[in-house]
Design an enzyme around this catalytic site. Structure first.
Site, PDB file in Angstrom:
ATOM      1  N   GLU A 290       9.971   1.555 -20.681  1.00  0.00           N
ATOM      2  CA  GLU A 290       9.414   2.097 -19.425  1.00  0.00           C
ATOM      3  C   GLU A 290       8.293   1.220 -18.889  1.00  0.00           C
ATOM      4  OE1 GLU A 290       7.623   5.604 -20.977  1.00  0.00           O
ATOM      5  OE2 GLU A 290       9.445   6.763 -20.990  1.00  0.00           O
ATOM      6  N   CYS A 359     -19.852   3.646   0.403  1.00  0.00           N
ATOM      7  CA  CYS A 359     -21.211   4.016  -0.007  1.00  0.00           C
ATOM      8  C   CYS A 359     -21.289   4.369  -1.487  1.00  0.00           C
ATOM      9  CB  CYS A 359     -21.695   5.181   0.848  1.00  0.00           C
ATOM     10  SG  CYS A 359     -21.479   4.827   2.588  1.00  0.00           S
ATOM     11  N   GLU A 360     -20.957   3.414  -2.332  1.00  0.00           N
ATOM     12  CA  GLU A 360     -21.031   3.551  -3.786  1.00  0.00           C
ATOM     13  C   GLU A 360     -21.339   2.174  -4.338  1.00  0.00           C
ATOM     14  OE1 GLU A 360     -20.179   6.349  -5.662  1.00  0.00           O
ATOM     15  OE2 GLU A 360     -19.351   7.570  -4.043  1.00  0.00           O
TER      16      GLU A 360
END
Ligand SMILES: *Cc1c(COP(=O)(O)O)cnc(C)c1O
Length: 445
Positions: A290, A359-360
């Protein structure tokens, strides 16, 4: 992470190591021979660009190495765009899904539900009922509690759920803690010691058809060693189950194959196939794998424009129009991504901090990246974002989802237009008790 003492690869090295990238003296950086500047001109930035031929070539390389050994089920969560799913469907891939939404996506892309594996620690009753009704080929069971739930649901529907028990082999995949899944303390799977009793119990349940075992130890694994250890443990379990009289037909070997973002040596299809062969070949098992990231990660870039360059110490901030709401991996995993200007630059390179406008403080793509001088309007490509890129985007800061483009045969197609601002609040309503309140100062907007 930027903490390693090894210097970053140069721009030339980043391009040289990626056969799908090239630089033309006039057209600038190209993906599968399509100039990325022309795409940015036509569609604007930020924009995700995927290389169809590269995805197909990677699928064929992996499926080729696994020929007569294992079947490939693409892990949809890496990049669930319908065009990507349809590309792999046309190659004959199955799919690994983790939600009803992903199941519906793969069906829409034309993958037969019998070729779908449903994984995940918290499949809801509604999701499981849909999976059973639609004839999903395999449901991976993550706990004894989930086994009982699936058995009851299937019995009520007059069906037998085809299941594999997911083993937690307690193996450290040597990857980032947030993407390791095969340790005892991770929420995934059933401890190996509990498997024999649970498998015997499962095989007695009226609503259950036990297909075999599943394992997935984590993501971005760049060494064959953890795979070898996990597969050896699974092979031993298969032997123990069979010795106890159980039928084990299938082993789902998971994904997790790593790619080269910075200096890592990507896991080769041959090395992965070798790890499978070492323990699981010749056991009369149907094997499935997978992979997600390995198939699509290198085949995508995120194009961004420089909004402005803010002079600061120790390094100038290059503020892009792409942000963590577009590409979350640097903020979430400290991920390192190559950043390459689209235009060729002969001028000297110096360190820059590459950030987004959100805004981080964690909205940063690189803390100190050596690049030629960048000016407002200049464009860069952020590399290797085909996996866990657009799928993790949000509209944080009310930033519309970026456009998506696919290149093929020397041209490109927009496969999802940039989201419209008005779509950001589609479906939202302001309840009457707020709407009817007289607005302060009488202003109504
Ligand atoms: C995420 C996931 C995958 C794919 O992981 P990659 O690292 O993208 O290959 C495969 N199987 C399961 C169960 C997963 O959760």
């Amino acid at each position: 992470m930027d903490l390693s003492p090894i210097p970053d690869p140069t721009l030339a090295e980043l391009i040289a190591l990626r056969p799908h990238l090239s630089r033309d003296a006039l057209a600038g950086l190209m993906l599968d021979d399509v100039p990325l500047g022309a795409i940015a001109d036509a569609v604007g930035t930020p924009v995700w660009v995927y290389a169809a031929d590269t995805m197909r070539a990677r699928y064929r390389a992996l499926a080729g190495a696994l020929k007569n050994l294992a079947r490939v089920h693409y892990a949809v969560k890496a990049n669930d765009h319908l065009a990507v799913l349809a590309l792999f469907a046309a190659e004959g891939a199955g799919a690994d899904v983790v939600s009803l939404g992903e199941l519906r996506r793969v069906r829409r892309a034309g993958i037969d539900t019998r070729d779908v594996v449903f994984s995940g620690v918290g499949k809801t009753p509604d999701e499981l009922r849909a999976a059973l009704a639609e004839g999903v080929g395999q449901i991976n069971v993550e706990s004894a509690e989930e086994l009982e739930m699936i058995a009851a649901l299937a019995r009520a529907m007059g069906k037998r759920a085809p299941v594999a028990l997911r083993v937690n082999p307690d193996i450290d995949a040597g990857t980032h803690p947030k993407i390791t899944t095969g340790r005892r303390e991770n929420k995934f799977g059933i401890p190996a010691a509990a498997i024999p009793a649970l498998y015997a119990h499962a095989s007695q349940l009226a609503g259950i058809e036990t297909l075999g075992l599943a394992v997935h130890i984590g993501s971005q694994i760049t060494s064959a060693q953890p795979f070898r250890a996990a597969f050896a443990e699974i092979a031993a379990l298969v032997g123990a189950l069979r010795a106890a009289g159980q039928v084990v037909r299938r082993v789902d070997c998971g994904g997790g194959l790593g790619i080269a973002y910075r200096h890592e040596a990507a896991l080769s299809p041959e090395a992965f196939a070798g790890a499978l062969r070492a323990s699981l070949d010749g056991l009369d098992l149907e094997l499935i794998v997978e992979p997600g990231r390995w198939l699509v990660g290198p085949a995508g870039v995120l194009l961004a424009s420089v909004v402005l360059v803010k002079h600061a110490a120790p390094y100038p901030f290059v503020v892009l129009d792409a942000a963590m709401n577009d590409l979350l991996r640097p903020a979430l995993y400290d991920a390192w991504h190559g950043i390459v200007p689209l235009a060729d630059a002969a001028r000297a390179a110096a360190p820059h901090a590459i950030v987004g406008p959100v805004c981080e403080s964690s909205d940063a793509f690189a803390a100190a990246r050596t690049l030629p001088p960048l000016a407002p309007g200049g464009r860069v490509a952020i590399l290797d974002v085909g996996a866990y890129g657009a799928v993790m985007s949000s509209t944080y800061n009310a930033r519309p989802l970026a456009a998506e483009v696919m290149v093929a045969g020397g041209g490109f197609t927009v496969i999802r237009p940039r989201q419209e601002i008005a779509d950001l609040w589609r479906g939202e309503t302001v309840p009457e008790f707020i709407a009817n309140r007289p607005a302060c100062g009488g202003a109504v907007i």
